[in-house]
Each structure stands twice: as C-alpha cells, then as structure tokens.
Design a protein around this motif. Structure first.
Motif, PDB file in Angstrom:
ATOM      1  N   UNK A 195      92.688  78.319  70.261  1.00  9.02           N
ATOM      2  CA  UNK A 195      92.819  79.577  69.538  1.00  9.02           C
ATOM      3  C   UNK A 195      91.926  79.169  67.947  1.00  9.02           C
ATOM      4  N   UNK A 196      91.417  80.370  67.481  1.00  7.58           N
ATOM      5  CA  UNK A 196      90.826  80.272  66.447  1.00  7.58           C
ATOM      6  C   UNK A 196      91.519  80.668  65.061  1.00  7.58           C
ATOM      7  N   UNK A 197      92.722  81.023  65.381  1.00 12.50           N
ATOM      8  CA  UNK A 197      93.780  81.015  64.228  1.00 12.50           C
ATOM      9  C   UNK A 197      94.638  79.966  63.941  1.00 12.50           C
ATOM     10  N   UNK A 198      94.296  79.223  62.813  1.00 12.69           N
ATOM     11  CA  UNK A 198      94.992  77.932  62.589  1.00 12.69           C
ATOM     12  C   UNK A 198      96.142  77.847  61.397  1.00 12.69           C
ATOM     13  N   UNK A 199      96.334  79.138  61.018  1.00 17.01           N
ATOM     14  CA  UNK A 199      97.412  79.190  59.915  1.00 17.01           C
ATOM     15  C   UNK A 199      98.339  80.209  60.726  1.00 17.01           C
ATOM     16  N   UNK A 200      99.829  80.047  60.005  1.00 13.43           N
ATOM     17  CA  UNK A 200     100.932  81.059  60.483  1.00 13.43           C
ATOM     18  C   UNK A 200     101.517  81.210  59.176  1.00 13.43           C
ATOM     19  N   UNK A 201     101.934  82.475  58.757  1.00 16.98           N
ATOM     20  CA  UNK A 201     102.771  82.727  57.875  1.00 16.98           C
ATOM     21  C   UNK A 201     104.275  82.850  58.101  1.00 16.98           C
ATOM     22  N   UNK A 222     105.172  81.996  53.081  1.00 19.06           N
ATOM     23  CA  UNK A 222     104.273  80.812  52.793  1.00 19.06           C
ATOM     24  C   UNK A 222     103.393  80.749  53.891  1.00 19.06           C
ATOM     25  N   UNK A 223     102.104  80.167  53.767  1.00 20.34           N
ATOM     26  CA  UNK A 223     101.163  79.855  54.734  1.00 20.34           C
ATOM     27  C   UNK A 223     101.330  78.135  55.120  1.00 20.34           C
ATOM     28  N   UNK A 224     101.366  78.154  56.629  1.00 15.76           N
ATOM     29  CA  UNK A 224     101.505  76.657  56.937  1.00 15.76           C
ATOM     30  C   UNK A 224     100.189  76.664  58.207  1.00 15.76           C
ATOM     31  N   UNK A 225      99.635  75.247  58.144  1.00 13.67           N
ATOM     32  CA  UNK A 225      98.865  74.744  59.495  1.00 13.67           C
ATOM     33  C   UNK A 225      99.708  74.960  60.496  1.00 13.67           C
ATOM     34  N   UNK A 226      99.141  75.366  61.495  1.00 15.03           N
ATOM     35  CA  UNK A 226      99.699  75.314  62.869  1.00 15.03           C
ATOM     36  C   UNK A 226      99.605  73.882  63.498  1.00 15.03           C
ATOM     37  N   UNK A 227     100.491  73.508  64.459  1.00 17.16           N
ATOM     38  CA  UNK A 227     100.389  72.285  64.938  1.00 17.16           C
ATOM     39  C   UNK A 227      99.604  72.193  66.150  1.00 17.16           C
ATOM     40  N   UNK A 228      98.494  71.306  66.361  1.00 16.14           N
ATOM     41  CA  UNK A 228      97.561  71.466  67.293  1.00 16.14           C
ATOM     42  C   UNK A 228      98.125  70.716  68.751  1.00 16.14           C
ATOM     43  N   UNK A 229      97.625  71.210  69.808  1.00 18.22           N
ATOM     44  CA  UNK A 229      97.854  70.462  71.070  1.00 18.22           C
ATOM     45  C   UNK A 229      97.477  69.074  70.985  1.00 18.22           C
ATOM     46  N   UNK A 230      98.591  68.375  71.487  1.00 12.90           N
ATOM     47  CA  UNK A 230      98.362  66.862  71.381  1.00 12.90           C
ATOM     48  C   UNK A 230      98.516  66.106  70.077  1.00 12.90           C
ATOM     49  N   UNK A 231      99.226  66.887  69.125  1.00 11.15           N
ATOM     50  CA  UNK A 231      99.397  66.355  67.793  1.00 11.15           C
ATOM     51  C   UNK A 231     100.673  65.459  67.908  1.00 11.15           C
ATOM     52  N   UNK A 232     100.870  64.404  67.043  1.00  7.92           N
ATOM     53  CA  UNK A 232     102.224  63.599  67.238  1.00  7.92           C
ATOM     54  C   UNK A 232     103.422  64.589  67.053  1.00  7.92           C
ATOM     55  N   UNK A 235     104.446  78.195  75.314  1.00  5.57           N
ATOM     56  CA  UNK A 235     105.765  77.814  75.301  1.00  5.57           C
ATOM     57  C   UNK A 235     105.732  76.239  74.799  1.00  5.57           C
ATOM     58  N   UNK A 236     104.599  75.895  74.365  1.00  4.61           N
ATOM     59  CA  UNK A 236     104.799  74.351  73.966  1.00  4.61           C
ATOM     60  C   UNK A 236     104.394  74.119  72.470  1.00  4.61           C
ATOM     61  N   UNK A 237     104.022  75.229  71.902  1.00  7.30           N
ATOM     62  CA  UNK A 237     103.552  75.174  70.326  1.00  7.30           C
ATOM     63  C   UNK A 237     105.074  75.194  69.782  1.00  7.30           C
ATOM     64  N   UNK A 238     104.952  74.001  68.631  1.00 11.65           N
ATOM     65  CA  UNK A 238     106.108  74.100  67.933  1.00 11.65           C
ATOM     66  C   UNK A 238     105.985  74.753  66.500  1.00 11.65           C
ATOM     67  N   UNK A 239     107.077  75.117  65.850  1.00 10.98           N
ATOM     68  CA  UNK A 239     106.916  75.739  64.310  1.00 10.98           C
ATOM     69  C   UNK A 239     106.870  74.680  63.735  1.00 10.98           C
ATOM     70  N   UNK A 240     105.856  74.915  62.705  1.00 12.17           N
ATOM     71  CA  UNK A 240     105.769  73.764  61.530  1.00 12.17           C
ATOM     72  C   UNK A 240     106.761  73.685  60.641  1.00 12.17           C
ATOM     73  N   UNK A 241     107.517  74.743  60.709  1.00 17.80           N
ATOM     74  CA  UNK A 241     108.808  74.708  59.611  1.00 17.80           C
ATOM     75  C   UNK A 241     109.958  74.075  60.050  1.00 17.80           C
ATOM     76  N   UNK A 242     110.212  74.559  61.179  1.00 17.88           N
ATOM     77  CA  UNK A 242     111.978  74.095  61.780  1.00 17.88           C
ATOM     78  C   UNK A 242     111.477  73.018  62.957  1.00 17.88           C
ATOM     79  N   UNK A 243     110.175  73.081  63.583  1.00 20.07           N
ATOM     80  CA  UNK A 243     110.151  72.035  64.731  1.00 20.07           C
ATOM     81  C   UNK A 243     110.593  72.451  66.112  1.00 20.07           C
ATOM     82  N   UNK A 244     111.087  73.816  65.975  1.00 20.59           N
ATOM     83  CA  UNK A 244     111.694  74.268  67.245  1.00 20.59           C
ATOM     84  C   UNK A 244     110.431  74.942  68.080  1.00 20.59           C
TER      85      UNK A 244
END
Length: 93
Positions: A17-23, A27-37, A66-75
């Motif tokens: 995806x070309x969109x790297x942040x989520x509000x 607040x604005x957070x960087x999205x978690x990338x595929x394969x990130x720890x 389905x596999x993307x985690x929320x950068x705030x809560x981790x769910x």
C-alpha cells in the motif's frame, strides 16, 4: 483482481500500500509493515507476500488486511477498538 480501497492500486501487482500512516484518536501513526517484528507474521522471508493482502515483506499492508496490526493497541487493525481511525491518501507531487 482486487484493488486497495485507500491507495487504489491492484494489490497483487504492487509491492504494498502507498499509504504509510493512519490517524487514530487525533494522532498520526506509522503503519506496521508486513514482516515487521510487531506484525502478526514477523517471520516473513525477503520477497515473501502477505497471505491475505499480497504486500511484500517490508511494505505496508493494504486496507482491510486480516494480518495488519493496529500501531496503537496491537490488535487486528480491521477489528480493534481504537476510535476515530482513518487513512488519508495524499497525492504526491
């Protein structure tokens, strides 16, 4: 073929995806990338694609994955309880 609802690109023919942040909650957070720890599948190999959205390791998952985690809560991003969540597509000049 399926297109990403936020970056409008064909999911299986682009790296991610070309969109790297989520509000979230104003607040604005960087999205978690595929394969990130912090990703649900941190053990992806180089060049491997996400089994749900097709993002390549090191790239952003596509909207609704389905596999993307929320950068705030981790769910799971698509079903977390965080409020005021939105993605903003900004055209690059």
């Amino acid at each position: 073929m399926a297109g990403c609802r936020i970056c409008k690109r064909e999911m299986l023919t682009v790296q991610g995806c070309a969109v790297g942040t989520v509000h979230i909650n104003g607040k604005v957070y960087p999205r978690i990338k595929a394969g990130d720890e912090r990703d649900f599948n941190p053990y992806m190999e180089d060049g491997e694609r996400c089994g749900d959205c097709g993002a390549v390791k090191g790239c952003f998952h596509h909207f609704g994955c389905d596999i993307e985690r929320c950068p705030v809560c981790g769910m799971q991003m698509i079903s977390c309880d965080c409020e005021d969540v939105y993605y903003e597509w900004i055209e690059e000049e």
